[in-house]
Design a protein around this motif. Structure first.
Motif, PDB file in Angstrom:
ATOM      1  N   PHE A  72       0.811  -1.210   0.000  1.00  0.00           N
ATOM      2  CA  PHE A  72       0.000   0.000   0.000  1.00  0.00           C
ATOM      3  C   PHE A  72       0.849   1.267   0.000  1.00  0.00           C
ATOM      4  N   SER A  73       2.080   1.152   0.496  1.00  0.00           N
ATOM      5  CA  SER A  73       3.030   2.252   0.477  1.00  0.00           C
ATOM      6  C   SER A  73       4.416   1.649   0.679  1.00  0.00           C
ATOM      7  N   ASN A  74       5.439   2.472   0.729  1.00  0.00           N
ATOM      8  CA  ASN A  74       6.789   1.961   0.965  1.00  0.00           C
ATOM      9  C   ASN A  74       6.940   1.324   2.339  1.00  0.00           C
ATOM     10  N   THR A  75       6.055   1.685   3.265  1.00  0.00           N
ATOM     11  CA  THR A  75       6.213   1.223   4.649  1.00  0.00           C
ATOM     12  C   THR A  75       5.019   0.422   5.166  1.00  0.00           C
ATOM     13  N   PHE A  76       4.182  -0.090   4.261  1.00  0.00           N
ATOM     14  CA  PHE A  76       3.052  -0.903   4.709  1.00  0.00           C
ATOM     15  C   PHE A  76       2.721  -1.949   3.648  1.00  0.00           C
ATOM     16  N   SER A  77       2.725  -3.221   4.074  1.00  0.00           N
ATOM     17  CA  SER A  77       2.406  -4.309   3.141  1.00  0.00           C
ATOM     18  C   SER A  77       1.696  -5.437   3.875  1.00  0.00           C
ATOM     19  N   ILE A  78       0.987  -6.250   3.093  1.00  0.00           N
ATOM     20  CA  ILE A  78       0.372  -7.486   3.596  1.00  0.00           C
ATOM     21  C   ILE A  78       0.990  -8.631   2.817  1.00  0.00           C
ATOM     22  N   ALA A  79       1.442  -9.660   3.527  1.00  0.00           N
ATOM     23  CA  ALA A  79       2.222 -10.723   2.886  1.00  0.00           C
ATOM     24  C   ALA A  79       1.762 -12.102   3.328  1.00  0.00           C
ATOM     25  N   LEU A  80       2.113 -13.093   2.510  1.00  0.00           N
ATOM     26  CA  LEU A  80       1.997 -14.502   2.886  1.00  0.00           C
ATOM     27  C   LEU A  80       3.387 -14.980   3.294  1.00  0.00           C
ATOM     28  N   ALA A  81       3.482 -15.661   4.434  1.00  0.00           N
ATOM     29  CA  ALA A  81       4.791 -16.050   4.962  1.00  0.00           C
ATOM     30  C   ALA A  81       4.771 -17.488   5.470  1.00  0.00           C
ATOM     31  N   ALA A  82       5.930 -18.126   5.388  1.00  0.00           N
ATOM     32  CA  ALA A  82       6.136 -19.460   5.950  1.00  0.00           C
ATOM     33  C   ALA A  82       7.539 -19.508   6.535  1.00  0.00           C
ATOM     34  N   GLU A  83       7.679 -20.179   7.668  1.00  0.00           N
ATOM     35  CA  GLU A  83       8.976 -20.186   8.357  1.00  0.00           C
ATOM     36  C   GLU A  83       9.223 -21.552   9.000  1.00  0.00           C
ATOM     37  N   ASP A 111       0.828 -11.842   7.166  1.00  0.00           N
ATOM     38  CA  ASP A 111       1.589 -10.866   7.941  1.00  0.00           C
ATOM     39  C   ASP A 111       1.262  -9.441   7.525  1.00  0.00           C
ATOM     40  N   PHE A 112       1.180  -8.562   8.517  1.00  0.00           N
ATOM     41  CA  PHE A 112       1.063  -7.122   8.301  1.00  0.00           C
ATOM     42  C   PHE A 112       2.408  -6.501   8.656  1.00  0.00           C
ATOM     43  N   ASN A 113       3.078  -5.928   7.665  1.00  0.00           N
ATOM     44  CA  ASN A 113       4.418  -5.370   7.829  1.00  0.00           C
ATOM     45  C   ASN A 113       4.353  -3.848   7.801  1.00  0.00           C
ATOM     46  N   ILE A 114       4.925  -3.213   8.820  1.00  0.00           N
ATOM     47  CA  ILE A 114       4.890  -1.755   8.938  1.00  0.00           C
ATOM     48  C   ILE A 114       6.309  -1.251   9.196  1.00  0.00           C
ATOM     49  N   GLY A 115       6.728  -0.271   8.414  1.00  0.00           N
ATOM     50  CA  GLY A 115       8.026   0.356   8.647  1.00  0.00           C
ATOM     51  C   GLY A 115       9.174  -0.428   8.048  1.00  0.00           C
ATOM     52  N   ASN A 116      10.201  -0.674   8.842  1.00  0.00           N
ATOM     53  CA  ASN A 116      11.413  -1.355   8.395  1.00  0.00           C
ATOM     54  C   ASN A 116      11.100  -2.702   7.757  1.00  0.00           C
ATOM     55  N   ALA A 117      11.633  -2.917   6.534  1.00  0.00           N
ATOM     56  CA  ALA A 117      11.485  -4.174   5.789  1.00  0.00           C
ATOM     57  C   ALA A 117      10.058  -4.473   5.357  1.00  0.00           C
ATOM     58  N   ALA A 118       9.181  -3.472   5.391  1.00  0.00           N
ATOM     59  CA  ALA A 118       7.813  -3.693   4.916  1.00  0.00           C
ATOM     60  C   ALA A 118       7.798  -3.928   3.412  1.00  0.00           C
ATOM     61  N   THR A 119       8.635  -3.172   2.684  1.00  0.00           N
ATOM     62  CA  THR A 119       8.815  -3.355   1.250  1.00  0.00           C
ATOM     63  C   THR A 119      10.298  -3.188   0.936  1.00  0.00           C
ATOM     64  N   SER A 120      10.674  -3.461  -0.303  1.00  0.00           N
ATOM     65  CA  SER A 120      12.074  -3.298  -0.691  1.00  0.00           C
ATOM     66  C   SER A 120      12.467  -1.827  -0.783  1.00  0.00           C
ATOM     67  N   HIS A 121      11.481  -0.923  -0.781  1.00  0.00           N
ATOM     68  CA  HIS A 121      11.753   0.508  -0.890  1.00  0.00           C
ATOM     69  C   HIS A 121      11.778   1.211   0.475  1.00  0.00           C
ATOM     70  N   SER A 122      11.400   0.498   1.527  1.00  0.00           N
ATOM     71  CA  SER A 122      11.348   1.133   2.844  1.00  0.00           C
ATOM     72  C   SER A 122      12.751   1.416   3.370  1.00  0.00           C
ATOM     73  N   ARG A 123      12.939   2.592   3.936  1.00  0.00           N
ATOM     74  CA  ARG A 123      14.197   2.945   4.583  1.00  0.00           C
ATOM     75  C   ARG A 123      13.970   3.356   6.035  1.00  0.00           C
ATOM     76  N   ALA A 124      12.830   2.918   6.585  1.00  0.00           N
ATOM     77  CA  ALA A 124      12.546   3.203   7.988  1.00  0.00           C
ATOM     78  C   ALA A 124      13.511   2.442   8.888  1.00  0.00           C
ATOM     79  N   LYS A 125      13.941   3.065   9.978  1.00  0.00           N
ATOM     80  CA  LYS A 125      14.898   2.433  10.883  1.00  0.00           C
ATOM     81  C   LYS A 125      14.230   1.454  11.848  1.00  0.00           C
ATOM     82  N   ARG A 126      12.939   1.608  12.060  1.00  0.00           N
ATOM     83  CA  ARG A 126      12.214   0.718  12.959  1.00  0.00           C
ATOM     84  C   ARG A 126      10.974   0.195  12.247  1.00  0.00           C
ATOM     85  N   GLY A 127      10.516  -0.986  12.690  1.00  0.00           N
ATOM     86  CA  GLY A 127       9.319  -1.554  12.095  1.00  0.00           C
ATOM     87  C   GLY A 127       8.746  -2.667  12.937  1.00  0.00           C
ATOM     88  N   VAL A 128       7.549  -3.099  12.579  1.00  0.00           N
ATOM     89  CA  VAL A 128       6.895  -4.208  13.281  1.00  0.00           C
ATOM     90  C   VAL A 128       6.257  -5.132  12.250  1.00  0.00           C
TER      91      VAL A 128
END
Length: 232
Positions: A72-83, A111-128
């Motif tokens: 949705f933006s550089n710092t917000f994404s919804i993803a499918l994940a497996a670990e 997963d709901f990704n916010i901030g750091n590592a939310a997308t490949s374009h994010s440069r936020a220093k912190r995230g959840v």
């Protein structure tokens, strides 16, 4: 000429699609040492004996991957994940003493990704990251059955009720991400799983028919892990 142009356009679209997929794909590796605990309870046998069985994993290796479905933006994404989680540990219970084992868990989450590592374009220093889904458990992954209860039959001979099975369980996790000196992003993650169902097939090779089911099966687990991104 038209055929060459069609081939060129097809290749260009394929390369573009592959680049889009790669830019939305993230890989992680990490694990934990000693901060991985689970407890199983239920009832077995003719007498409905209570089982209380604990698992402490000494070391867990985590290898994770996710793909952003929506950005949705550089710092917000919804993803499918497996670990996939490969763990070496020991089972404990008062009845049999437990034993060492290797187990496998594969949590599959949205997963709901916010901030750091939310997308490949994010440069936020912190995230959840916040996620929920289902986790497949194979316990144990290989080797012999795990004894969970000891019964005494006629004649005074002990009989062990064993576990070698798999199941699905709901799982949630929360991670805090931050920038580090030697790699761009790392994550501290806590994962909790809980299941409560009428019964579980224990799957032990030597279990009798009456001792092959754990009734009122419930399991709670919690794990704290540390992960680093490989391609962000």
């Amino acid at each position: 000429m038209k055929k060459c142009l069609a081939i060129f356009i097809g290749v260009a679209l394929s390369v573009s699609a592959s680049a889009q997929i790669l830019s939305r794909t993230f890989l992680q590796v990490g694990g934990t040492v000693g901060l991985d605990f689970a407890q199983i309870s239920g009832n077995v046998g003719h007498d409905n004996d209570a089982v209380l069985h604990k698992q402490v994993n000494f070391a867990t290796l985590a290898v994770g991957g996710r793909i952003n479905v929506f950005e949705f933006s550089n710092t917000f994404s919804i993803a499918l994940a497996a670990e996939p989680l490969f763990s070496f540990g020991r089972a404990y219970n008062k009845s049999t003493g437990g034993g060492t084992n290797v187990m496998l868990r594969i949590p599959c989450t949205i997963d709901f990704n916010i901030g750091n590592a939310a997308t490949s374009h994010s440069r936020a220093k912190r995230g959840v990251v916040m996620g929920a889904g289902m986790q497949w458990v194979k316990y144990p992954l290989f080797g012999g059955d795990i004894p969970v209860f000891k019964q005494t039959v006629s004649g005074g001979q002990p009989y062990f009720i064993n576990m070698n099975t798999n199941w699905w369980e709901p799982v949630v996790h929360l991670g805090i991400r931050s920038t580090r000196k030697h790699f761009y992003s790392s994550e501290v993650n806590v994962r909790v799983a809980y299941v409560n169902r009428n019964s579980l097939n224990l799957g032990g090779a030597e279990n009798t028919a009456i001792n092959s089911t754990l009734r009122d099966f419930s399991r709670f687990s919690i794990m704290l892990s540390y992960l680093v991104f490989l391609n962000y």
